[in-house]
Design an enzyme around this catalytic site. Structure first.
Site, mmCIF file in Angstrom:
data_model
loop_
_atom_site.group_PDB
_atom_site.id
_atom_site.type_symbol
_atom_site.label_atom_id
_atom_site.label_comp_id
_atom_site.label_asym_id
_atom_site.label_seq_id
_atom_site.Cartn_x
_atom_site.Cartn_y
_atom_site.Cartn_z
ATOM 1 N N CYS A 229 -0.961 6.191 9.205
ATOM 2 C CA CYS A 229 -1.303 4.903 8.593
ATOM 3 C C CYS A 229 -2.374 5.198 7.557
ATOM 4 O O CYS A 229 -2.236 6.143 6.777
ATOM 5 C CB CYS A 229 -1.754 3.897 9.645
ATOM 6 S SG CYS A 229 -3.104 4.483 10.703
ATOM 7 N N ARG B 150 0.843 -1.197 0.000
ATOM 8 C CA ARG B 150 0.000 0.000 0.000
ATOM 9 C C ARG B 150 0.884 1.255 0.000
ATOM 10 O O ARG B 150 0.552 2.247 -0.657
ATOM 11 C CB ARG B 150 -0.925 -0.012 1.207
ATOM 12 C CG ARG B 150 -1.946 -1.129 1.170
ATOM 13 C CD ARG B 150 -2.856 -1.113 2.371
ATOM 14 N NE ARG B 150 -3.747 0.043 2.353
ATOM 15 C CZ ARG B 150 -4.506 0.420 3.375
ATOM 16 N NH1 ARG B 150 -4.471 -0.257 4.511
ATOM 17 N NH2 ARG B 150 -5.293 1.468 3.277
#
Length: 280
Positions: free
Chosen positions: A236, A180
């Site tokens: 995050c 990611r």
């Protein structure tokens, strides 16, 4: 680690009837928001109360602020009081295993100045694996008054983040998986990649290959490139999986560690903000 409690130590605490302990079950699945509550109603550690990531540990998502913005702190402290937490309460939090959600509640309570907060190492899985009982009985709780003040200096918003990165006053880390971070896959958001300047420290790297929390020496090696005299901002996707990294860093003596609550989901909600896909 001072923020963890082993199943054995936790069990002894319960057997010795040490009063004023609140146990919180925070099991959750991002792809099935009802799964954690259903699991709790089916079976949980005796005496545990359930807290939901979306309903209790987060505020409602908006256009800006990320997918899991922080809860309203007055409402949150009131909820903590209702489940029996006051200044003297020891709180033990558990997840399914060593997952991200227990660290989220740990961070919230720690940011309210509550000192006696522990994450159960191994979570519900280890509790059961070691032969301990589970129950479907819902506990009766005695409400208490929880007085706490949120430490605003534990967080940064997007403007402060940009300013500090621009002036090289802080380091930004991204706690998501490498795939990611590099923008190779993105299961949750409309854009992929990472905030420019962020270095990747996958949150699961604080755990061993079999899912245990790493020892101090291993954690120090994991974060060896981060200086302790520099401000570290942890991000995050939406401010949840950043929390295990914060717990680990604080356990190692990193004192100037802050959360960017909105994280990548907040960053990409502003059309002008660029994303990066290369190693930083």
């Amino acid at each position: 680690m001072t923020y963890l409690i082993s199943v054995n130590r936790f069990k002894k605490r319960l057997e010795n009837n040490q009063n004023n302990t609140v146990i919180v079950d925070v099991r959750f699945q991002l792809n099935d928001p009802d799964a954690g509550r259903k699991a709790y109603l089916d079976n949980h550690i005796p005496g545990a109360v359930y807290m939901d990531l979306n309903k209790d540990l987060s505020g409602p998502p908006g256009k800006h602020g990320g997918n899991h913005p922080l809860p309203d702190m007055k409402m949150f402290t009131a909820k903590m009081g209702k489940i029996g937490i006051d200044h003297d309460t020891t709180v033990v939090i558990y997840d399914q295993a060593n997952d991200m959600f227990s660290a989220r509640l740990w961070w919230l309570l720690d940011s309210l100045g509550h000192e006696k907060v522990y994450v159960l190492d191994g979570g519900y899985n280890r509790w059961v694996e070691e032969g301990n009982k589970a129950t479907d009985e819902i506990p009766e709780l005695e409400a208490k008054e929880f007085r706490a003040e949120f430490h605003e200096d534990n967080i940064v918003d997007i403007e402060e983040l940009k300013e500090k990165l621009g002036e090289e006053q802080a380091l930004l880390i991204d706690s998501r998986a490498k795939e990611r971070y590099f923008g190779k896959t993105e299961p949750l958001y409309g854009k992929s990649g990472h905030i420019p300047g962020a270095k990747n420290f996958f949150w699961k790297d604080v755990l061993t290959s079999d899912g245990n929390w790493k020892k101090k020496e291993e954690l120090e090696e994991n974060f060896s490139s981060l200086p302790k005299d520099k401000e570290i901002i942890v991000s995050c996707g939406s401010g949840v999986s950043a929390c295990p990294n914060i717990l680990a860093l604080k356990s190692l003596g990193y004192s100037n560690v802050k959360l960017y609550p909105g994280s990548f989901s907040d960053w990409i909600s502003y059309e002008d903000n660029k994303v990066e896909t290369k190693e930083e």
